[in-house]
Design an enzyme around this catalytic site. Structure first.
Site, PDB file in Angstrom:
ATOM      1  N   LYS A  93       0.866  -1.183   0.000  1.00 16.42           N
ATOM      2  CA  LYS A  93       0.000   0.000   0.000  1.00 16.42           C
ATOM      3  C   LYS A  93       0.903   1.233   0.000  1.00 16.42           C
ATOM      4  O   LYS A  93       1.580   1.529   0.973  1.00 16.42           O
ATOM      5  CB  LYS A  93      -0.926   0.020   1.210  1.00 16.42           C
ATOM      6  CG  LYS A  93      -1.893   1.205   1.209  1.00 16.42           C
ATOM      7  CD  LYS A  93      -2.802   1.164   2.428  1.00 16.42           C
ATOM      8  CE  LYS A  93      -3.768   2.334   2.424  1.00 16.42           C
ATOM      9  NZ  LYS A  93      -4.632   2.326   3.624  1.00 16.42           N
TER      10      LYS A  93
ATOM     11  N   LYS B 179      -1.917  -1.673  -3.930  1.00 14.44           N
ATOM     12  CA  LYS B 179      -2.763  -0.475  -3.939  1.00 14.44           C
ATOM     13  C   LYS B 179      -1.878   0.763  -4.019  1.00 14.44           C
ATOM     14  O   LYS B 179      -0.965   0.880  -3.211  1.00 14.44           O
ATOM     15  CB  LYS B 179      -3.620  -0.432  -2.668  1.00 14.44           C
ATOM     16  CG  LYS B 179      -4.530   0.780  -2.567  1.00 14.44           C
ATOM     17  CD  LYS B 179      -5.328   0.764  -1.262  1.00 14.44           C
ATOM     18  CE  LYS B 179      -6.235   1.988  -1.183  1.00 14.44           C
ATOM     19  NZ  LYS B 179      -6.998   2.008   0.088  1.00 14.44           N
TER      20      LYS B 179
END
Length: 290
Positions: free
Chosen positions: A161, A214
């Protein structure tokens, strides 16, 4: 969200809404008719319910917990995934418990992530998706779930992330921008792809069932590296900024709507086996009409 009779479009994300639990029925029925079998829930509490330890996130009567039960009532076969993080629920907007000096305390945060995950599992969630980026969180959550009889609840780890600018519209949607500083001390450097492999290996070793990258479109290379290095399902999150850019470009006539399909297809081509996207209904309609 809390409240009643709420279906409120998010200003920076055309076609995406806040829903109160009583307004979920039509949405879930539409998703079912379109062939969409999985939903990922985020809770947005009222400001007065936010505190230093995100207690509303593990409230058995919180918005997410009630939404899980309602969705299962509407369609018992719908797979319900719950984001596990604290930023929407904390008064300071960070993803964990803060020290006196203003840093996120990794190990203290793990206890709260376990409480949140257990609360969602008890409400009927099929999968939890920790997005906080604390070290050791997958093992901590797995232990809490297993110790309480939820061995079959799946963990989807936000393994890579990145500290991305593409989250902007979501922070508007979730009212979760940090009150001070940023999240670069616990999210990843966008220039570093090697760290993603390290983080992925750690999450796999701790018991993650699915690992995620992500954002998606600006990190297709990382998705490909995950696919090449891990024998697990690879998820990719097509985030709010990526969604809003394309929606705006199509609305302004700069791009044809087919650009949406092309962009999401590139995530699949890079190696994602699961795609989390605000375009889900758009894509489902395109596939039905093709």
């Amino acid at each position: 969200v809390d409240g009643e009779n709420i279906k409120r479009e998010i200003p920076s994300m055309e076609g995406v809404y806040h829903f109160s639990v009583d307004m979920l029925e039509d949405e879930i029925k539409e998703l079912t008719e379109l062939g969409i079998e999985h939903v990922l829930l985020f809770g947005v509490p009222d400001d007065e319910k936010k505190d230093c330890c995100a207690s509303e996130a593990f409230n058995p009567e919180g918005a997410v917990q009630r939404a899980i039960r309602k969705i299962k009532e509407i369609n018992p076969q719908m797979s319900v995934i719950c984001d596990v993080c604290m930023c929407e629920y904390t008064s300071h907007g960070h993803c964990g418990i803060l020290t006196d000096s203003g840093y996120v305390h990794n190990d203290k945060t793990l206890d709260y992530l376990g409480k949140i995950s257990l609360s969602y599992a008890e409400a009927g969630a099929d999968m939890v998706a920790p997005s906080d980026m604390m070290d050791g969180r997958i093992a901590a959550i797995r232990q809490v779930l297993d110790n309480n009889g939820f061995e079959n609840v799946v963990i989807m780890a936000y393994s890579a992330k990145y500290a991305s600018s593409f989250y902007g519209p979501f922070r508007d949607a979730a009212n979760s921008a940090p009150q001070f500083g940023d999240r670069k001390t616990y999210q990843m450097d966008p220039a570093n792809s090697n760290e993603a492999i390290v983080e992925g290996k750690l999450d796999v070793a701790e018991g993650a069932d699915i690992i995620m990258v992500k954002p998606a479109l600006s990190y297709l290379d990382v998705i490909q590296r995950f696919k090449d290095n891990f024998d697990l399902p690879i998820a990719a999150y097509n985030v709010s900024g990526e969604y809003s850019m394309l929606k705006l470009a199509v609305k302004q006539g700069l791009l044809n709507e087919s650009a949406i399909y092309e962009a999401v297809m590139s995530i699949k081509r890079a190696g994602a086996t699961i795609i989390i996207t605000y375009f889900a209904k758009d894509i489902a309609k395109m596939l039905k009409n093709s």
